[in-house]
Design a protein around this motif. Sequence first.
Motif, PDB file in Angstrom:
ATOM      1  N   HIS A  79     -34.250   7.637 -10.228  1.00 42.24           N
ATOM      2  CA  HIS A  79     -33.589   8.608  -9.357  1.00 42.24           C
ATOM      3  C   HIS A  79     -32.672   9.454 -10.229  1.00 42.24           C
ATOM      4  CE1 HIS A  79     -31.481  10.533  -6.137  1.00 42.24           C
ATOM      5  NE2 HIS A  79     -32.351  10.025  -5.294  1.00 42.24           N
ATOM      6  N   PRO A  80     -32.912  10.757 -10.291  1.00 39.34           N
ATOM      7  CA  PRO A  80     -32.168  11.615 -11.227  1.00 39.34           C
ATOM      8  C   PRO A  80     -30.659  11.673 -10.976  1.00 39.34           C
ATOM      9  CG  PRO A  80     -33.547  12.925  -9.757  1.00 39.34           C
ATOM     10  CD  PRO A  80     -33.903  11.498  -9.531  1.00 39.34           C
ATOM     11  N   GLU A  81     -30.217  11.344  -9.770  1.00 41.10           N
ATOM     12  CA  GLU A  81     -28.785  11.419  -9.467  1.00 41.10           C
ATOM     13  C   GLU A  81     -28.042  10.113  -9.748  1.00 41.10           C
ATOM     14  OE1 GLU A  81     -27.842  14.132  -5.842  1.00 41.10           O
ATOM     15  OE2 GLU A  81     -29.663  13.006  -5.357  1.00 41.10           O
ATOM     16  N   LEU A  82     -28.776   9.042 -10.055  1.00 40.95           N
ATOM     17  CA  LEU A  82     -28.131   7.738 -10.202  1.00 40.95           C
ATOM     18  C   LEU A  82     -28.332   7.147 -11.593  1.00 40.95           C
ATOM     19  CD1 LEU A  82     -28.862   5.709  -6.940  1.00 40.95           C
ATOM     20  CD2 LEU A  82     -26.806   6.952  -7.579  1.00 40.95           C
ATOM     21  N   SER A  83     -27.238   6.934 -12.280  1.00 39.71           N
ATOM     22  CA  SER A  83     -27.290   6.167 -13.523  1.00 39.71           C
ATOM     23  C   SER A  83     -27.455   4.700 -13.145  1.00 39.71           C
ATOM     24  CB  SER A  83     -25.987   6.351 -14.309  1.00 39.71           C
ATOM     25  OG  SER A  83     -24.910   5.732 -13.614  1.00 39.71           O
TER      26      SER A  83
ATOM     27  N   LEU B 232     -13.950   0.702  -0.377  1.00 37.29           N
ATOM     28  CA  LEU B 232     -15.053   1.607  -0.676  1.00 37.29           C
ATOM     29  C   LEU B 232     -16.279   1.185   0.120  1.00 37.29           C
ATOM     30  CD1 LEU B 232     -14.611   1.561  -4.543  1.00 37.29           C
ATOM     31  CD2 LEU B 232     -13.754   3.293  -2.951  1.00 37.29           C
ATOM     32  N   HIS B 233     -16.935   2.169   0.727  1.00 36.35           N
ATOM     33  CA  HIS B 233     -18.155   1.932   1.499  1.00 36.35           C
ATOM     34  C   HIS B 233     -19.191   2.979   1.120  1.00 36.35           C
ATOM     35  CE1 HIS B 233     -16.657  -1.031   4.432  1.00 36.35           C
ATOM     36  NE2 HIS B 233     -15.505  -0.416   4.287  1.00 36.35           N
ATOM     37  N   LEU B 234     -20.439   2.652   1.350  1.00 36.43           N
ATOM     38  CA  LEU B 234     -21.485   3.656   1.165  1.00 36.43           C
ATOM     39  C   LEU B 234     -21.337   4.734   2.229  1.00 36.43           C
ATOM     40  CD1 LEU B 234     -24.696   1.529   0.519  1.00 36.43           C
ATOM     41  CD2 LEU B 234     -23.331   2.770  -1.135  1.00 36.43           C
ATOM     42  N   ALA B 235     -21.444   5.976   1.800  1.00 40.59           N
ATOM     43  CA  ALA B 235     -21.502   7.101   2.723  1.00 40.59           C
ATOM     44  C   ALA B 235     -22.974   7.278   3.127  1.00 40.59           C
ATOM     45  CB  ALA B 235     -20.982   8.363   2.035  1.00 40.59           C
ATOM     46  N   PRO B 236     -23.252   7.997   4.205  1.00 37.89           N
ATOM     47  CA  PRO B 236     -24.656   8.193   4.601  1.00 37.89           C
ATOM     48  C   PRO B 236     -25.541   8.679   3.449  1.00 37.89           C
ATOM     49  CG  PRO B 236     -23.219   8.946   6.339  1.00 37.89           C
ATOM     50  CD  PRO B 236     -22.328   8.598   5.174  1.00 37.89           C
ATOM     51  N   ARG B 237     -25.039   9.589   2.640  1.00 37.26           N
ATOM     52  CA  ARG B 237     -25.830  10.085   1.498  1.00 37.26           C
ATOM     53  C   ARG B 237     -26.056   8.977   0.471  1.00 37.26           C
ATOM     54  NH1 ARG B 237     -25.177  13.579  -3.273  1.00 37.26           N
ATOM     55  NH2 ARG B 237     -27.199  14.599  -3.521  1.00 37.26           N
ATOM     56  N   GLY B 238     -25.088   8.103   0.293  1.00 36.70           N
ATOM     57  CA  GLY B 238     -25.230   6.973  -0.618  1.00 36.70           C
ATOM     58  C   GLY B 238     -26.278   5.986  -0.134  1.00 36.70           C
ATOM     59  N   ILE B 239     -26.311   5.745   1.167  1.00 40.39           N
ATOM     60  CA  ILE B 239     -27.321   4.857   1.751  1.00 40.39           C
ATOM     61  C   ILE B 239     -28.711   5.424   1.485  1.00 40.39           C
ATOM     62  CG2 ILE B 239     -28.255   3.972   3.930  1.00 40.39           C
ATOM     63  CD1 ILE B 239     -25.295   3.927   4.949  1.00 40.39           C
ATOM     64  N   GLU B 240     -28.843   6.713   1.685  1.00 31.08           N
ATOM     65  CA  GLU B 240     -30.135   7.384   1.494  1.00 31.08           C
ATOM     66  C   GLU B 240     -30.588   7.357   0.038  1.00 31.08           C
ATOM     67  OE1 GLU B 240     -31.356  11.990   1.460  1.00 31.08           O
ATOM     68  OE2 GLU B 240     -30.504  11.313   3.367  1.00 31.08           O
ATOM     69  N   VAL B 241     -29.701   7.716  -0.876  1.00 30.24           N
ATOM     70  CA  VAL B 241     -30.064   7.790  -2.291  1.00 30.24           C
ATOM     71  C   VAL B 241     -30.335   6.383  -2.837  1.00 30.24           C
ATOM     72  CG1 VAL B 241     -27.765   7.731  -3.387  1.00 30.24           C
ATOM     73  CG2 VAL B 241     -29.558   9.087  -4.398  1.00 30.24           C
ATOM     74  N   LEU B 242     -29.587   5.395  -2.359  1.00 32.25           N
ATOM     75  CA  LEU B 242     -29.823   4.020  -2.805  1.00 32.25           C
ATOM     76  C   LEU B 242     -31.184   3.519  -2.329  1.00 32.25           C
ATOM     77  CD1 LEU B 242     -28.793   1.470  -4.206  1.00 32.25           C
ATOM     78  CD2 LEU B 242     -27.687   0.840  -2.052  1.00 32.25           C
ATOM     79  N   ALA B 243     -31.541   3.812  -1.107  1.00 33.27           N
ATOM     80  CA  ALA B 243     -32.852   3.392  -0.589  1.00 33.27           C
ATOM     81  C   ALA B 243     -33.988   4.030  -1.376  1.00 33.27           C
ATOM     82  CB  ALA B 243     -32.966   3.746   0.894  1.00 33.27           C
ATOM     83  N   THR B 244     -33.856   5.300  -1.700  1.00 29.93           N
ATOM     84  CA  THR B 244     -34.882   6.000  -2.477  1.00 29.93           C
ATOM     85  C   THR B 244     -34.999   5.406  -3.881  1.00 29.93           C
ATOM     86  OG1 THR B 244     -34.485   8.036  -1.240  1.00 29.93           O
ATOM     87  CG2 THR B 244     -35.602   8.259  -3.360  1.00 29.93           C
ATOM     88  N   ALA B 245     -33.859   5.186  -4.524  1.00 33.39           N
ATOM     89  CA  ALA B 245     -33.861   4.622  -5.871  1.00 33.39           C
ATOM     90  C   ALA B 245     -34.407   3.193  -5.861  1.00 33.39           C
ATOM     91  CB  ALA B 245     -32.446   4.644  -6.449  1.00 33.39           C
ATOM     92  N   ARG B 246     -34.022   2.410  -4.867  1.00 34.36           N
ATOM     93  CA  ARG B 246     -34.504   1.033  -4.791  1.00 34.36           C
ATOM     94  C   ARG B 246     -36.025   1.001  -4.635  1.00 34.36           C
ATOM     95  NH1 ARG B 246     -31.226  -1.369  -1.064  1.00 34.36           N
ATOM     96  NH2 ARG B 246     -30.010  -2.274  -2.737  1.00 34.36           N
ATOM     97  N   ALA B 247     -36.564   1.868  -3.805  1.00 30.39           N
ATOM     98  CA  ALA B 247     -38.021   1.916  -3.618  1.00 30.39           C
ATOM     99  C   ALA B 247     -38.723   2.259  -4.932  1.00 30.39           C
ATOM    100  CB  ALA B 247     -38.385   2.923  -2.531  1.00 30.39           C
ATOM    101  N   SER B 248     -38.184   3.208  -5.674  1.00 30.15           N
ATOM    102  CA  SER B 248     -38.768   3.571  -6.972  1.00 30.15           C
ATOM    103  C   SER B 248     -38.711   2.419  -7.954  1.00 30.15           C
ATOM    104  CB  SER B 248     -38.033   4.770  -7.575  1.00 30.15           C
ATOM    105  OG  SER B 248     -38.253   5.920  -6.818  1.00 30.15           O
ATOM    106  N   ARG B 249     -37.579   1.734  -7.988  1.00 29.73           N
ATOM    107  CA  ARG B 249     -37.411   0.601  -8.905  1.00 29.73           C
ATOM    108  C   ARG B 249     -38.364  -0.536  -8.543  1.00 29.73           C
ATOM    109  NH1 ARG B 249     -32.712   1.162 -11.874  1.00 29.73           N
ATOM    110  NH2 ARG B 249     -32.331  -1.064 -12.132  1.00 29.73           N
ATOM    111  N   GLN B 250     -38.473  -0.830  -7.253  1.00 30.03           N
ATOM    112  CA  GLN B 250     -39.366  -1.904  -6.823  1.00 30.03           C
ATOM    113  C   GLN B 250     -40.818  -1.580  -7.159  1.00 30.03           C
ATOM    114  OE1 GLN B 250     -38.342  -2.428  -2.681  1.00 30.03           O
ATOM    115  NE2 GLN B 250     -36.833  -4.016  -3.148  1.00 30.03           N
ATOM    116  N   GLU B 251     -41.194  -0.343  -6.972  1.00 30.23           N
ATOM    117  CA  GLU B 251     -42.561   0.072  -7.299  1.00 30.23           C
ATOM    118  C   GLU B 251     -42.827  -0.094  -8.806  1.00 30.23           C
ATOM    119  OE1 GLU B 251     -45.075   4.199  -7.383  1.00 30.23           O
ATOM    120  OE2 GLU B 251     -43.751   3.867  -5.673  1.00 30.23           O
TER     121      GLU B 251
END
Length: 145
Positions: free
Chosen positions: A31-35, A94-113
């Motif tokens: 995910h390009p936005e997440l280190s 600190l909590h995940l914001a809606p955008r954080g939930i979304e970007v984390l789900a996308t990144a997790r799916a890519s990593r799992q794949e």
Amino acid sequence: MSAREPSSLDVVQRELTAFARRARATAARMHPELSLVAYTILSHLEERQGCRATDLAAHYLLDKSTVSRQVAALEKHGFIERRVDEADHRVQVLHLAPRGIEVLATARASRQEAVQVRLAAWDPEDLERFAGYLVRYNADAATHP
């Protein structure tokens, strides 16, 4: 004089180093936005359903200023948000914001794949043993920093 055969500990150290380098290098492709650090923090916040920055620093054995910089960047991108602690109004959690939930789900799916592709040819028993060894290693590492 011949070179000595590497010990099991030599091999483990070398392979863990290669693993860590590969994880950092491929994080941007996942995910390009997440280190890797950002992904780790977001995952931790999701798992704990929020925590204080000082808790992050203690958990990852990091300096508070390091965590503060990471948190500021994640907040700037709209991935996390601060909320007042219900039990102690002086504390911000600190909590995940809606955008954080979304970007984390996308990144997790890519990593799992990616992991699934790498391990597709492994026997299920080998994969189960490997998973168990990783859990054991990380548990031991957490108790012996």
